[in-house]
Design a protein around this motif. Structure first.
Motif, mmCIF file in Angstrom:
data_model
loop_
_atom_site.group_PDB
_atom_site.id
_atom_site.type_symbol
_atom_site.label_atom_id
_atom_site.label_comp_id
_atom_site.label_asym_id
_atom_site.label_seq_id
_atom_site.Cartn_x
_atom_site.Cartn_y
_atom_site.Cartn_z
ATOM 1 N N GLY A 68 0.809 -1.217 0.000
ATOM 2 C CA GLY A 68 0.000 0.000 0.000
ATOM 3 C C GLY A 68 0.837 1.258 0.000
ATOM 4 O O GLY A 68 0.564 2.217 -0.738
ATOM 5 N N ILE A 69 1.870 1.278 0.814
ATOM 6 C CA ILE A 69 2.741 2.452 0.892
ATOM 7 C C ILE A 69 3.494 2.645 -0.421
ATOM 8 O O ILE A 69 3.605 3.759 -0.933
ATOM 9 C CB ILE A 69 3.708 2.314 2.088
ATOM 10 C CG1 ILE A 69 2.928 2.371 3.398
ATOM 11 C CG2 ILE A 69 4.778 3.393 2.053
ATOM 12 C CD1 ILE A 69 3.727 1.972 4.610
ATOM 13 N N GLY A 70 4.009 1.545 -0.988
ATOM 14 C CA GLY A 70 4.741 1.636 -2.255
ATOM 15 C C GLY A 70 3.849 2.079 -3.397
ATOM 16 O O GLY A 70 4.254 2.876 -4.251
ATOM 17 N N ALA A 71 2.615 1.593 -3.429
ATOM 18 C CA ALA A 71 1.681 2.014 -4.468
ATOM 19 C C ALA A 71 1.349 3.493 -4.314
ATOM 20 O O ALA A 71 1.265 4.230 -5.307
ATOM 21 C CB ALA A 71 0.407 1.180 -4.406
ATOM 22 N N ASP A 72 1.194 3.954 -3.091
ATOM 23 C CA ASP A 72 0.926 5.372 -2.840
ATOM 24 C C ASP A 72 2.094 6.231 -3.327
ATOM 25 O O ASP A 72 1.896 7.265 -3.973
ATOM 26 C CB ASP A 72 0.664 5.592 -1.363
ATOM 27 C CG ASP A 72 0.167 6.989 -1.062
ATOM 28 O OD1 ASP A 72 -0.618 7.519 -1.870
ATOM 29 O OD2 ASP A 72 0.550 7.540 -0.012
ATOM 30 N N ASN A 73 3.305 5.798 -3.029
ATOM 31 C CA ASN A 73 4.488 6.529 -3.505
ATOM 32 C C ASN A 73 4.512 6.591 -5.031
ATOM 33 O O ASN A 73 4.815 7.639 -5.619
ATOM 34 C CB ASN A 73 5.775 5.871 -3.000
ATOM 35 C CG ASN A 73 5.944 5.975 -1.510
ATOM 36 O OD1 ASN A 73 5.244 6.733 -0.838
ATOM 37 N ND2 ASN A 73 6.866 5.215 -0.977
ATOM 38 N N LEU A 74 4.194 5.488 -5.661
ATOM 39 C CA LEU A 74 4.173 5.432 -7.122
ATOM 40 C C LEU A 74 3.114 6.370 -7.694
ATOM 41 O O LEU A 74 3.367 7.085 -8.661
ATOM 42 C CB LEU A 74 3.922 3.995 -7.579
ATOM 43 C CG LEU A 74 3.937 3.733 -9.070
ATOM 44 C CD1 LEU A 74 5.320 3.998 -9.647
ATOM 45 C CD2 LEU A 74 3.527 2.303 -9.343
ATOM 46 N N PHE A 75 1.944 6.400 -7.084
ATOM 47 C CA PHE A 75 0.885 7.302 -7.546
ATOM 48 C C PHE A 75 1.322 8.756 -7.436
ATOM 49 O O PHE A 75 1.103 9.553 -8.349
ATOM 50 C CB PHE A 75 -0.397 7.101 -6.743
ATOM 51 C CG PHE A 75 -1.090 5.800 -7.007
ATOM 52 C CD1 PHE A 75 -1.021 5.174 -8.245
ATOM 53 C CD2 PHE A 75 -1.828 5.192 -6.012
ATOM 54 C CE1 PHE A 75 -1.662 3.977 -8.483
ATOM 55 C CE2 PHE A 75 -2.475 3.988 -6.240
ATOM 56 C CZ PHE A 75 -2.394 3.382 -7.471
ATOM 57 N N ILE A 76 1.931 9.111 -6.313
ATOM 58 C CA ILE A 76 2.373 10.497 -6.121
ATOM 59 C C ILE A 76 3.423 10.867 -7.155
ATOM 60 O O ILE A 76 3.366 11.938 -7.769
ATOM 61 C CB ILE A 76 2.911 10.694 -4.686
ATOM 62 C CG1 ILE A 76 1.772 10.573 -3.680
ATOM 63 C CG2 ILE A 76 3.593 12.051 -4.542
ATOM 64 C CD1 ILE A 76 2.222 10.516 -2.250
ATOM 65 N N LEU A 77 4.397 9.981 -7.369
ATOM 66 C CA LEU A 77 5.443 10.271 -8.354
ATOM 67 C C LEU A 77 4.880 10.367 -9.772
ATOM 68 O O LEU A 77 5.261 11.265 -10.535
ATOM 69 C CB LEU A 77 6.537 9.201 -8.296
ATOM 70 C CG LEU A 77 7.484 9.293 -7.110
ATOM 71 C CD1 LEU A 77 8.346 8.046 -7.025
ATOM 72 C CD2 LEU A 77 8.354 10.534 -7.205
#
Length: 132
Positions: free
Chosen positions: A49-58
């Motif tokens: 979840g955290i990694g997907a959130d980071n990817l979305f933000i980037l």
């Protein structure tokens, strides 16, 4: 894959998440913990979840920078100056909340808090260091 419109970007993002578990495990072992409880591996769901959130933000910031910058180096700089702050703040505070569990009287909670915090910081380092 659908959101990023790039299967390789999505695959690389999930590879970073999966890579943060062995790095977190190594840091956990360096800290003197010889055993890794199986429950600690549940942190992979948090990291996803955290990694997907980071990817979305980037990805959002990268797309927004296209309007203002043509040069890829400039776009990358703008992306990291904008998105990097929020990603670091979110990941750091999440890791600190798990590190707070080290003060628990319940040993499995202490171990999980330490392990999850180390994995989240590993995810942050790998994500910002390897994603571009």
């Amino acid at each position: 894959v659908i959101y990023t419109r790039a299967p390789m970007v999505a695959a690389w993002g999930m590879a970073i998440v999966l890579g943060s578990v062995p790095l977190g495990t190594a840091l956990y072992a360096i800290g003197g913990h010889e055993a890794l409880p199986a429950a600690n591996l549940l942190a992979i769901f948090l990291l996803t979840g955290i990694g997907a959130d980071n990817l979305f933000i980037l990805m959002d910031t990268w797309r927004q920078s296209k309007r203002d910058h043509v040069d890829i180096v400039a776009r990358l700089g703008v992306t990291f100056s904008r998105a990097g702050k929020s990603i670091v703040a979110c990941n750091f505070t999440t890791a600190m909340s798990f590190f707070a569990n080290v003060l628990s009287a319940v040993r499995p909670i202490r171990w999980f808090g330490l392990f999850a915090g180390l994995c989240i910081l590993s995810n942050l380092a790998l994500g910002l260091g390897m994603f571009p």
